[in-house]
Design a protein around this motif. Structure first.
Motif, mmCIF file in Angstrom:
data_model
loop_
_atom_site.group_PDB
_atom_site.id
_atom_site.type_symbol
_atom_site.label_atom_id
_atom_site.label_comp_id
_atom_site.label_asym_id
_atom_site.label_seq_id
_atom_site.Cartn_x
_atom_site.Cartn_y
_atom_site.Cartn_z
ATOM 1 N N THR A 7 1.964 -3.923 0.552
ATOM 2 C CA THR A 7 1.852 -2.385 1.260
ATOM 3 C C THR A 7 2.774 -2.442 2.541
ATOM 4 N N HIS B 186 -3.068 7.816 5.595
ATOM 5 C CA HIS B 186 -4.284 7.022 4.843
ATOM 6 C C HIS B 186 -5.210 7.416 5.371
ATOM 7 N N ARG C 40 -1.842 -2.152 10.440
ATOM 8 C CA ARG C 40 -0.686 -0.901 10.915
ATOM 9 C C ARG C 40 -1.232 0.294 12.047
HETATM 10 C C1 GP9 Z 1 -4.247 -1.059 2.248
HETATM 11 C C2 GP9 Z 1 -3.902 -0.117 1.155
HETATM 12 C C3 GP9 Z 1 -4.151 -1.325 -0.001
HETATM 13 O O1 GP9 Z 1 -5.142 -0.113 3.198
HETATM 14 O O2 GP9 Z 1 -2.477 0.028 1.660
HETATM 15 O O3 GP9 Z 1 -3.230 -2.458 0.196
HETATM 16 P P1 GP9 Z 1 -2.164 -3.706 -0.414
HETATM 17 O O4 GP9 Z 1 -3.292 -4.229 -1.004
HETATM 18 O O5 GP9 Z 1 -2.100 -3.120 -1.645
HETATM 19 O O6 GP9 Z 1 -0.904 -4.175 0.644
#
Ligand code: GP9
Ligand code: MN
Length: 427
Positions: free
Chosen positions: A81, A127, A136
């Motif tokens: 992500t 989020h 992040r």
């Molecule tokens: C975690 C979510 C999922 O905060 O964004 O992360 P991923 O495992 O898909 O990178």
């Protein structure tokens, strides 16, 4: 030092600089940008059925009211992500290994939130996870986000959670009041969570059967995908009810694959197609919607990727991009770069798919054999001319990140600063 940047700047100006669409320039000027990250959503479930049932009814109907890109590829690697977030905000490639969000969170970037912030926008992220996941909190600060609505902003209970945390329907619902409070126009990212491996869902939330195969993962996937489809539908309704819809454009994008090639056998049965390396590349397509209220939209089938989002959004919002350095190009531009590079060096062109040293016809998946060059003895085929450029491009992007080269670049007047000038600016 800054000298490496000279070649890179030249490359970007010659190879990736195309005129953005004049027709689409500024059509969304001053509008909020509501950008929904569709966790693990791949294109193969769109306009598709499972046991005779439509998997994503809402998202399918939304295609008719949006600019929908059906040959849009994710370009992420190990940073998953966070890599997709990096691509969108910077139009740089993520790193070949590791996550740039962890390894280079202190670099100088020239990011979308920073540029929009300078143009009167409020850049923010929603989020419902710990703020430090993927580092992040640190990276968002550096990229110019004003606020991060993390898990602390949500009411999370045992009943409203599953798997990775807060259920998406709850997440959207609880986000609306915050959206009504923050300054407008905003650039807001919403990262969903329920359609995440291992795709667990409470039985009462399931509205489609599980698939029946040897892969528990794929079997579950259809149920969480349907849940995501319903969550987005509900979110659209909430946006309309709250009056936010009219003043916004809504972008929806799949972040990366959900079904890895560990599930080849089940995938091949579901798709009724042999799982080749060619198919593997084609399965890296994720949906991209740009929904602009008042526009009919259209299905756009040219090849495209996450690298292209930044210049596209800036052009829609009426921001001049002529002084920017990006590897992507405006998706609405008439003339665009003629390949999409995946992070492992595979690439897609209008006519070909190249992966694992093999060239395929993009439409039929047939292997395109090479012929021996009489002079060099090298075997060449239709993909050969691109191989070096793709490697070059990925390596330039890596050099920018590893060397933190944008600290040497003054984007306002497009000049490369010397080591001394950089020190002076920082003091
Ligand atoms: C975690 C979510 C999922 O905060 O964004 O992360 P991923 O495992 O898909 O990178
Ligand atoms: Mn993800």
């Amino acid at each position: 030092d800054g000298n490496e940047l000279t070649h890179i700047e030249e490359y970007l100006k010659e190879e990736t600089k195309f005129e953005p669409s004049e027709e689409m320039h500024g059509v969304a000027e001053g509008k909020n940008v509501i950008f929904v990250w569709l966790e693990s959503l791949q294109t193969f479930v769109l306009n598709n059925t499972m046991n005779g049932e439509e998997v994503t009814p809402f998202l399918n109907s939304l295609i008719d009211e949006s600019y929908y890109f059906d040959n849009f590829y994710h370009q992420t690697e190990q940073g998953k992500t966070s890599d997709s977030e990096f691509l969108v905000d910077n139009s740089l490639y993520p790193l070949p290994s590791g996550a740039v969000y962890f390894t280079h969170a202190q670099n100088d970037y020239h990011s979308l939130p920073e540029i929009l912030g300078n143009n009167g926008y409020f850049p923010t992220v929603f989020h419902a996870n710990n703020k430090s996941f993927w580092n992040r909190d640190v990276m968002y600060d550096n990229l110019g986000y004003e606020h991060f609505f993390d898990v602390e902003s949500y009411e999370v209970t045992e009943e409203n959670s599953i798997g990775w945390g807060l259920k998406d329907k709850e997440f959207f619902e609880q986000s609306i009041p915050y959206m009504q409070e923050i300054p407008q126009p905003f650039y807001a990212r919403f990262i969903t969570l329920t359609n995440h491996y291992p795709f667990d869902l409470a039985p009462e939330d399931a509205t489609i059967d599980k698939y029946d195969s040897n892969s528990r993962t794929l079997n579950n996937y259809f149920q969480t995908v349907r849940y995501l489809d319903e969550s987005v539908e509900a979110f659209f309704q909430q946006l309309k009810d709250s009056g936010l819809y009219e003043d916004s454009i809504i972008v929806l994008m799949g972040d990366h694959y959900g079904i890895s090639d560990f599930h080849k056998k089940a995938m091949s049965t579901y798709l009724d197609e042999e799982y080749t390396d060619y198919l593997h590349v084609q399965l890296q397509r994720v949906p991209l919607y740009i929904h602009i209220p008042g526009h009919d939209g259209e299905v756009i089938s040219k090849i495209s990727g996450q690298i292209d989002i930044k210049p596209t959004l800036l052009n829609l919002l009426g921001v001049d991009t002529s002084n920017d350095l990006t590897f992507g190009t405006d998706l609405f531009a008439e003339e665009r770069k003629d390949f999409i590079a995946l992070r492992d060096g595979s690439f897609i062109t209008d006519e070909y798919v190249y992966t694992k040293e093999t060239c395929y016809d993009r439409f039929t998946g047939e292997i395109i054999e090479g012929v021996e060059d009489e002079e060099t003895g090298e075997v060449v085929n239709s993909c050969s001319p691109y191989i070096e450029q793709v490697e070059q491009e990925l390596s330039y992007s890596d050099q920018i990140i590893y060397g933190d080269l944008f600290r040497f670049y003054d984007f306002r007047d497009q000049t490369i600063l010397s080591e001394d000038e950089v020190i002076e600016v920082n003091n």
